[in-house]
Design a protein around this motif. Structure first.
Motif, PDB file in Angstrom:
ATOM      1  N   CYS A 152       8.605  -9.083 -24.378  1.00 40.80           N
ATOM      2  CA  CYS A 152       8.296  -7.946 -25.260  1.00 40.80           C
ATOM      3  C   CYS A 152       7.103  -7.151 -24.744  1.00 40.80           C
ATOM      4  O   CYS A 152       6.511  -7.452 -23.702  1.00 40.80           O
ATOM      5  CB  CYS A 152       8.051  -8.452 -26.676  1.00 40.80           C
ATOM      6  SG  CYS A 152       6.519  -9.403 -26.868  1.00 40.80           S
ATOM      7  N   GLU A 154       4.177  -6.879 -26.158  1.00 40.84           N
ATOM      8  CA  GLU A 154       2.873  -7.368 -26.601  1.00 40.84           C
ATOM      9  C   GLU A 154       1.998  -7.650 -25.385  1.00 40.84           C
ATOM     10  O   GLU A 154       2.487  -8.006 -24.303  1.00 40.84           O
ATOM     11  CB  GLU A 154       3.041  -8.607 -27.461  1.00 40.84           C
ATOM     12  CG  GLU A 154       3.727  -8.299 -28.790  1.00 40.84           C
ATOM     13  CD  GLU A 154       3.999  -9.536 -29.618  1.00 40.84           C
ATOM     14  OE1 GLU A 154       3.706 -10.667 -29.142  1.00 40.84           O
ATOM     15  OE2 GLU A 154       4.527  -9.384 -30.739  1.00 40.84           O
ATOM     16  N   ARG A 158       3.307  -8.411 -21.532  1.00 35.74           N
ATOM     17  CA  ARG A 158       3.816  -7.071 -21.200  1.00 35.74           C
ATOM     18  C   ARG A 158       4.022  -6.884 -19.705  1.00 35.74           C
ATOM     19  O   ARG A 158       5.094  -6.458 -19.252  1.00 35.74           O
ATOM     20  CB  ARG A 158       2.863  -6.013 -21.737  1.00 35.74           C
ATOM     21  CG  ARG A 158       3.285  -4.573 -21.488  1.00 35.74           C
ATOM     22  CD  ARG A 158       2.193  -3.630 -21.936  1.00 35.74           C
ATOM     23  NE  ARG A 158       1.828  -3.889 -23.308  1.00 35.74           N
ATOM     24  CZ  ARG A 158       0.576  -3.884 -23.774  1.00 35.74           C
ATOM     25  NH1 ARG A 158      -0.439  -3.661 -22.954  1.00 35.74           N
ATOM     26  NH2 ARG A 158       0.338  -4.105 -25.042  1.00 35.74           N
ATOM     27  N   LYS A 188      11.122  -8.450 -30.203  1.00 35.90           N
ATOM     28  CA  LYS A 188       9.870  -8.544 -30.959  1.00 35.90           C
ATOM     29  C   LYS A 188       9.122  -7.215 -31.076  1.00 35.90           C
ATOM     30  O   LYS A 188       7.911  -7.129 -30.838  1.00 35.90           O
ATOM     31  CB  LYS A 188       8.975  -9.616 -30.351  1.00 35.90           C
ATOM     32  CG  LYS A 188       9.525 -11.023 -30.553  1.00 35.90           C
ATOM     33  CD  LYS A 188       8.591 -12.074 -30.009  1.00 35.90           C
ATOM     34  CE  LYS A 188       9.111 -13.482 -30.289  1.00 35.90           C
ATOM     35  NZ  LYS A 188      10.450 -13.744 -29.710  1.00 35.90           N
ATOM     36  N   THR A 190       7.314  -4.356 -32.992  1.00 34.82           N
ATOM     37  CA  THR A 190       6.542  -4.234 -34.228  1.00 34.82           C
ATOM     38  C   THR A 190       6.277  -2.780 -34.587  1.00 34.82           C
ATOM     39  O   THR A 190       6.449  -2.372 -35.726  1.00 34.82           O
ATOM     40  CB  THR A 190       5.200  -4.986 -34.091  1.00 34.82           C
ATOM     41  OG1 THR A 190       5.453  -6.345 -33.743  1.00 34.82           O
ATOM     42  CG2 THR A 190       4.425  -4.949 -35.400  1.00 34.82           C
ATOM     43  N   GLN A 194       5.705   0.751 -29.121  1.00 37.11           N
ATOM     44  CA  GLN A 194       6.280  -0.189 -28.152  1.00 37.11           C
ATOM     45  C   GLN A 194       7.640   0.299 -27.664  1.00 37.11           C
ATOM     46  O   GLN A 194       7.980   0.157 -26.487  1.00 37.11           O
ATOM     47  CB  GLN A 194       6.379  -1.572 -28.775  1.00 37.11           C
ATOM     48  CG  GLN A 194       5.020  -2.191 -29.088  1.00 37.11           C
ATOM     49  CD  GLN A 194       5.121  -3.386 -30.013  1.00 37.11           C
ATOM     50  OE1 GLN A 194       5.958  -3.423 -30.916  1.00 37.11           O
ATOM     51  NE2 GLN A 194       4.253  -4.368 -29.805  1.00 37.11           N
ATOM     52  N   THR A 224      10.589  -8.656 -36.515  1.00 35.06           N
ATOM     53  CA  THR A 224       9.321  -8.664 -37.232  1.00 35.06           C
ATOM     54  C   THR A 224       9.470  -7.918 -38.551  1.00 35.06           C
ATOM     55  O   THR A 224      10.247  -6.961 -38.658  1.00 35.06           O
ATOM     56  CB  THR A 224       8.203  -8.004 -36.407  1.00 35.06           C
ATOM     57  OG1 THR A 224       8.448  -6.588 -36.317  1.00 35.06           O
ATOM     58  CG2 THR A 224       8.138  -8.593 -34.999  1.00 35.06           C
TER      59      THR A 224
END
Length: 422
Positions: A152, A154, A158, A188, A190, A194, A224
């Motif tokens: 993902c 994050e 990343r 994932k 959020t 992203q 999420t």
């Protein structure tokens, strides 16, 4: 007014001018169905387990499970409570499907199913996946849709996800080009930023590789709670689709991450939990008319072990798939080869049982002979879509559809709003 009207032409023209921007915005945001086949499932395979023989092995193991635990139509009907009138046909079609095309959509997983590995190991796995996919496509052994689920966006993973994607896509180009059925999955998610970053990443790769703008598109996994409801209380899903700038092709519900985020205990994490139903209803409303397809999640109850346990898992899976289909979720995730018999049994039973009524209603609509049901164009689109999905997956045959409705595949495409679809 000599023609029986009061308003001048200038008034109509003025209203048209006033709404021109709205018309353009509607066309941009809600282009309708993409007019392509949607796979009935996505099979999830960890990257370190993926080989050139994965699809073939899945089909062989699925057939072995069927032969062991439901060797004939009567046995399968008894396990799944199939209607007697369709049992033989469904059993034959499932067997034929498992031999011909056991996997419609394959996702090579570099995320949760793969985990965090040393960079050199994941580099090698990404390059190997690209080489294998390219060879399968060149040799005609690839499923209609396939690709990877990267890590993902994050911060902690990343860079690793971006590198894996780069290695995979670069390897595909070196091996002959990006496959027509390429699918990428971003997990994932959020916040919309992203998705926007993923869209920008795709654009950068296209420019660097000399590909047409918009060639690379991707799915978003809804795992999420923030993806469903943002910090301001508004639905996050429309914002995710918008952030993709036309590159988002699908929304996939992540059963276990989303359930856990809602505090649902492990024993109750399932696609039919009320928390799941709420999330998927939001996804469905947000995606309607956008051309973004929906996919349900999976069950983690595997059909393995003694016959009574396999049968229990099959009944659970069959029921969940039928439930999703009735709720217009025409795709879902499968985790194990022994899930394939019940995936196809459920899909085929759904279409076989509904075929007669759908075909007759559509024929009546086209002939303007409605009988006791008065259908509108929207319903005709839905009926045509049902028949097209049945044709795509092998539940229905072109000849029987044409015989019953008087309509060709091209006619169905046009009624479903898919002009020019193959």
């Amino acid at each position: 007014m000599p023609d029986g009207t009061t308003l001048a032409d200038a008034v109509r023209a003025g209203i048209g001018a006033r709404l021109a921007a709205t018309d353009a915005e509607l066309a941009r945001r809600y282009p309708g169905d993409p007019g392509t086949r949607q796979p009935v499932h996505t099979v999830y395979v960890p990257a370190d387990a993926f080989t050139a023989g994965t699809v073939r092995t899945f089909g062989e193991q699925a057939l072995a499970a069927l032969d062991t635990h439901a060797p004939d139509a009567a046995a399968l009907a008894a396990v799944l409570d199939l209607p007697a009138a369709h049992a033989e046909d469904i059993h034959e079609r499932v067997r034929a499907k498992l031999r011909r095309e056991p996997v419609e959509d394959l996702r090579i997983d570099f995320e949760d199913g793969y985990g965090n590995r040393p960079d050199v190991e994941e580099d090698a796995a990404a390059a190997a996946a690209a080489r294998t996919v390219a060879a399968l496509v060149a040799g005609g052994g690839a499923p209609p849709y396939l690709g990877i689920r990267l890590k993902c966006m994050e911060a902690a993973v990343r860079d690793r996800g971006i590198r894996t994607l780069d290695l995979f896509l670069t390897g595909l180009l070196a091996g002959g080009g990006l496959p027509e059925g390429l699918v990428l999955t971003l997990p994932k998610v959020t916040f919309p930023a992203q998705v926007a970053a993923m869209a920008a990443l795709c654009g950068e790769f296209e420019r660097a590789a000399g590909l047409p703008a918009g060639r690379i598109r991707f799915e978003v996994q809804i795992e999420t709670t923030q993806a469903i409801m943002g910090p301001d209380g508004a639905s996050g899903v429309p914002r995710l689709i918008e952030a993709g700038a036309g590159r988002v092709t699908g929304l996939h519900y992540g059963t276990f991450d989303y359930s856990a985020a809602c505090g649902v205990g492990a024993a109750y994490q399932s696609p039919d939990h009320p928390a799941a139903d709420y999330a998927k209803a939001v996804m469905q409303a947000a995606a309607a008319g956008t051309g973004v397809r929906l996919s349900d999640g999976s069950t983690n109850v595997l059909p393995v072990g003694p016959r009574h346990r396999v049968h229990a898992a099959w009944r659970l899976h069959y029921g969940l798939v039928r439930r999703s289909l009735a709720r217009a979720y025409y795709q879902g995730w499968d985790m194990h080869p022994a899930h394939l018999p019940t995936r196809y049994a459920a899909v085929y039973a759904f279409h076989r049982e509904g075929f007669g009524a759908a075909a007759d209603r559509l024929a009546g609509y086209v002939a303007r002979a409605a009988g006791d049901v008065l259908d509108e164009p929207a319903t005709a689109r839905a009926l045509s879509g049902d028949l097209l999905r049945g044709l795509d997956c092998g539940a229905l045959d072109p000849r029987e559809v044409t015989t019953r409705t008087g309509l060709t595949r091209a006619d169905l495409d046009a009624l479903a709003g898919r002009p020019g679809a193959s």
